[in-house]
Motif scaffolding. Structure first.
Motif, PDB file in Angstrom:
ATOM      1  N   LYS A   7       0.831  -1.207   0.000  1.00  0.00           N
ATOM      2  CA  LYS A   7       0.000   0.000   0.000  1.00  0.00           C
ATOM      3  C   LYS A   7       0.865   1.256   0.000  1.00  0.00           C
ATOM      4  N   LYS A   8       1.954   1.231   0.781  1.00  0.00           N
ATOM      5  CA  LYS A   8       2.819   2.403   0.846  1.00  0.00           C
ATOM      6  C   LYS A   8       3.518   2.634  -0.489  1.00  0.00           C
ATOM      7  N   ILE A   9       3.968   1.548  -1.115  1.00  0.00           N
ATOM      8  CA  ILE A   9       4.623   1.662  -2.420  1.00  0.00           C
ATOM      9  C   ILE A   9       3.675   2.323  -3.419  1.00  0.00           C
ATOM     10  N   LYS A  10       2.467   1.797  -3.500  1.00  0.00           N
ATOM     11  CA  LYS A  10       1.484   2.320  -4.444  1.00  0.00           C
ATOM     12  C   LYS A  10       1.159   3.786  -4.153  1.00  0.00           C
ATOM     13  N   LYS A  11       1.073   4.114  -2.874  1.00  0.00           N
ATOM     14  CA  LYS A  11       0.766   5.491  -2.487  1.00  0.00           C
ATOM     15  C   LYS A  11       1.879   6.439  -2.916  1.00  0.00           C
ATOM     16  N   GLN A  12       3.137   6.058  -2.657  1.00  0.00           N
ATOM     17  CA  GLN A  12       4.265   6.921  -2.997  1.00  0.00           C
ATOM     18  C   GLN A  12       4.411   7.072  -4.514  1.00  0.00           C
ATOM     19  N   ILE A  13       4.247   5.974  -5.228  1.00  0.00           N
ATOM     20  CA  ILE A  13       4.374   6.035  -6.684  1.00  0.00           C
ATOM     21  C   ILE A  13       3.242   6.861  -7.288  1.00  0.00           C
ATOM     22  N   ALA A  14       2.033   6.679  -6.765  1.00  0.00           N
ATOM     23  CA  ALA A  14       0.886   7.443  -7.271  1.00  0.00           C
ATOM     24  C   ALA A  14       1.101   8.945  -7.039  1.00  0.00           C
ATOM     25  N   ALA A  15       1.649   9.302  -5.874  1.00  0.00           N
ATOM     26  CA  ALA A  15       1.909  10.713  -5.575  1.00  0.00           C
ATOM     27  C   ALA A  15       2.957  11.282  -6.521  1.00  0.00           C
ATOM     28  N   ALA A  16       3.991  10.486  -6.807  1.00  0.00           N
ATOM     29  CA  ALA A  16       5.045  10.934  -7.719  1.00  0.00           C
ATOM     30  C   ALA A  16       4.492  11.101  -9.131  1.00  0.00           C
ATOM     31  N   GLU A  17       3.702  10.138  -9.567  1.00  0.00           N
ATOM     32  CA  GLU A  17       3.134  10.214 -10.916  1.00  0.00           C
ATOM     33  C   GLU A  17       2.182  11.402 -11.045  1.00  0.00           C
ATOM     34  N   LYS A  18       1.426  11.674  -9.998  1.00  0.00           N
ATOM     35  CA  LYS A  18       0.521  12.819 -10.013  1.00  0.00           C
ATOM     36  C   LYS A  18       1.312  14.119 -10.130  1.00  0.00           C
ATOM     37  N   LEU A  19       2.403  14.192  -9.368  1.00  0.00           N
ATOM     38  CA  LEU A  19       3.237  15.395  -9.396  1.00  0.00           C
ATOM     39  C   LEU A  19       3.819  15.609 -10.783  1.00  0.00           C
ATOM     40  N   GLU A  20       4.305  14.532 -11.389  1.00  0.00           N
ATOM     41  CA  GLU A  20       4.894  14.635 -12.729  1.00  0.00           C
ATOM     42  C   GLU A  20       3.838  14.970 -13.783  1.00  0.00           C
ATOM     43  N   SER A  21       2.622  14.447 -13.588  1.00  0.00           N
ATOM     44  CA  SER A  21       1.558  14.670 -14.568  1.00  0.00           C
ATOM     45  C   SER A  21       1.121  16.135 -14.623  1.00  0.00           C
ATOM     46  N   GLN A  22       1.411  16.889 -13.593  1.00  0.00           N
ATOM     47  CA  GLN A  22       1.016  18.297 -13.540  1.00  0.00           C
ATOM     48  C   GLN A  22       1.992  19.205 -14.291  1.00  0.00           C
ATOM     49  N   LEU A  23       3.105  18.624 -14.735  1.00  0.00           N
ATOM     50  CA  LEU A  23       4.113  19.413 -15.445  1.00  0.00           C
ATOM     51  C   LEU A  23       3.810  19.476 -16.937  1.00  0.00           C
ATOM     52  N   GLU A  24       4.125  20.598 -17.522  1.00  0.00           N
ATOM     53  CA  GLU A  24       4.024  20.720 -18.974  1.00  0.00           C
ATOM     54  C   GLU A  24       5.184  19.941 -19.613  1.00  0.00           C
ATOM     55  N   LYS A  25       5.051  19.702 -20.924  1.00  0.00           N
ATOM     56  CA  LYS A  25       6.073  18.938 -21.642  1.00  0.00           C
ATOM     57  C   LYS A  25       7.457  19.561 -21.477  1.00  0.00           C
ATOM     58  N   GLU A  26       7.524  20.883 -21.629  1.00  0.00           N
ATOM     59  CA  GLU A  26       8.814  21.566 -21.530  1.00  0.00           C
ATOM     60  C   GLU A  26       9.377  21.467 -20.109  1.00  0.00           C
ATOM     61  N   GLU A  27       8.479  21.489 -19.130  1.00  0.00           N
ATOM     62  CA  GLU A  27       8.917  21.381 -17.743  1.00  0.00           C
ATOM     63  C   GLU A  27       9.472  19.977 -17.463  1.00  0.00           C
ATOM     64  N   LYS A  28       8.830  18.977 -18.033  1.00  0.00           N
ATOM     65  CA  LYS A  28       9.322  17.604 -17.861  1.00  0.00           C
ATOM     66  C   LYS A  28      10.716  17.460 -18.469  1.00  0.00           C
ATOM     67  N   GLU A  29      10.910  18.096 -19.623  1.00  0.00           N
ATOM     68  CA  GLU A  29      12.220  18.043 -20.264  1.00  0.00           C
ATOM     69  C   GLU A  29      13.260  18.748 -19.401  1.00  0.00           C
ATOM     70  N   ARG A  30      12.870  19.878 -18.843  1.00  0.00           N
ATOM     71  CA  ARG A  30      13.792  20.611 -17.968  1.00  0.00           C
ATOM     72  C   ARG A  30      14.075  19.818 -16.699  1.00  0.00           C
ATOM     73  N   LEU A  31      13.048  19.155 -16.187  1.00  0.00           N
ATOM     74  CA  LEU A  31      13.217  18.330 -14.986  1.00  0.00           C
ATOM     75  C   LEU A  31      14.194  17.190 -15.262  1.00  0.00           C
TER      76      LEU A  31
END
Length: 357
Positions: free
Chosen positions: A188-212
């Motif tokens: 459950k903790k693994i899924k929670k942490q990964i889901a939070a990370a994916e949500k954070l990344e999903s909020q970035l624009e394409k250019e921001e992801k490239e910069r990240l």
């Protein structure tokens, strides 16, 4: 330092750093001290804002890695406990069969003794046509009585064994249940942490992801360059053992395969799943998790490491990669990444262990 050695180090720095940059999507848990850019992000945020995102992602994926180690440890223990329960069940079945046979033998002996015990010994001696035969028979009866006592003692031991087997099985069941709960909590903790990370990344624009991604590259490159600049490669010269060569060969053949927490191949791996399977393929089993690899395997100094050795990362031993030479490792970084080669110094090194010491 000789010119030849400098050339070797320069080449290694160039190769490893180039690999690090090219493999940046596979870089996990990079050094927390990169040099952030001040350029603005497409959404109006600064490079500093993206750096904060990068650090948060590192934190989330690091926590997921720690939980993955807990999951793997619980799974490994559960497998051992299940095997122990099966073994105890076999012993119980075998012991019960033995007890049934002993009871049959004891019953037959008791019946025989009852049939021969109708008259006192003195009367049987007086009525016997052959006193010597009687005495021989009496000796056999005495032997039978002793055998019966031995039979009863063996029955008692067998019953005690069965009782202990049952108690051990009950204890193993309780441990198995506890580890199932620990495994589920970690999952459950693994899924929670990964889901939070994916949500954070999903909020970035394409250019921001490239910069990240570029920030991740820069952080890894900075850490690796600092590690190489220490002159460490001047001291690392040990050759791989035969088993080490096989382990490196196996691990590098997995390059490009996806990371998956809890996976041990053949199509996906987590970090310790890759290293443990590589060494198992080389004919030498090692602990399943990076933390147990750190605890149980022989520690060696970094300057003495050789290809096939495992580099353990972070203070909590939550990540592991395999040294392949020239200042590089092969590892399974984190969710969303693939097995790749990166700089051995691109993450904080806790220490080095040798599986085939």
């Amino acid at each position: 330092m000789g010119a030849g050695k400098r050339g070797l180090i320069a080449t290694a720095v160039t190769v490893v750093c180039a690999v690090t940059v090219l493999a940046a999507p596979g870089t996990a848990f990079a050094s927390p001290d990169p040099t952030p850019s001040a350029s603005a992000s497409p959404t109006g945020g600064s490079g500093k804002d993206l750096e904060a995102v990068r650090e948060k992602l590192d934190e989330l994926y690091h926590d997921a890695a720690v939980a993955t180690d807990s999951y793997n440890a619980a799974e490994e223990k559960a497998e051992k406990q299940s095997a122990a329960i099966v073994d105890l069940a076999k012993k119980i079945v075998k012991g019960q069969k033995k007890l049934d046979e002993l009871k049959d033998r004891a019953g037959a002996a008791a019946a025989a003794q009852y049939r021969s015990g109708g008259l006192p010994d003195e009367a049987q001696l007086l009525l016997s046509d052959d006193p010597q035969e009687f005495l021989n028979g009496a000796g056999r009866v005495l032997q039978g009585q002793r055998a019966t006592k031995g039979l009863i003692a063996e029955m008692t031991r067998t019953q005690e064994d069965l009782k202990q087997y049952a108690a051990d099985a009950s204890d193993q069941w309780q441990k198995l249940e506890a580890n199932r709960k620990a495994k589920e909590a970690a999952r459950k903790k693994i899924k929670k942490q990964i889901a939070a990370a994916e949500k954070l990344e999903s909020q970035l624009e394409k250019e921001e992801k490239e910069r990240l991604a570029k920030l991740e590259q820069e952080a890894a490159l900075k850490a690796q360059t600092a590690w190489l600049d220490s002159g460490i490669l001047d001291e690392i010269s040990a050759k791989a053992s035969e088993q080490g060569k096989k382990a490196v060969e196996f691990a590098t053949k997995q390059i490009g395969k996806a990371y998956e927490w809890g996976a041990e191949g053949p199509d996906t791996f987590d970090c310790s799943g890759l290293t443990s399977q590589a060494w198992l393929n080389a004919g030498h089993g090692i602990p399943r998790t990076s933390q147990e690899q750190w605890k149980q395997l022989k520690h060696v100094d970094i300057k003495d490491m050789r290809p096939g050795d495992l580099i353990i990362y972070f203070d909590d031993a939550s990540h592991v990669g395999m040294y392949i030479g020239d200042g590089a490792i092969v590892h399974a970084p984190r969710p969303g990444r693939t097995v790749t080669i990166t700089g051995a110094g691109s993450m904080p090194i806790l220490g080095v262990v040798r599986p085939d010491a």
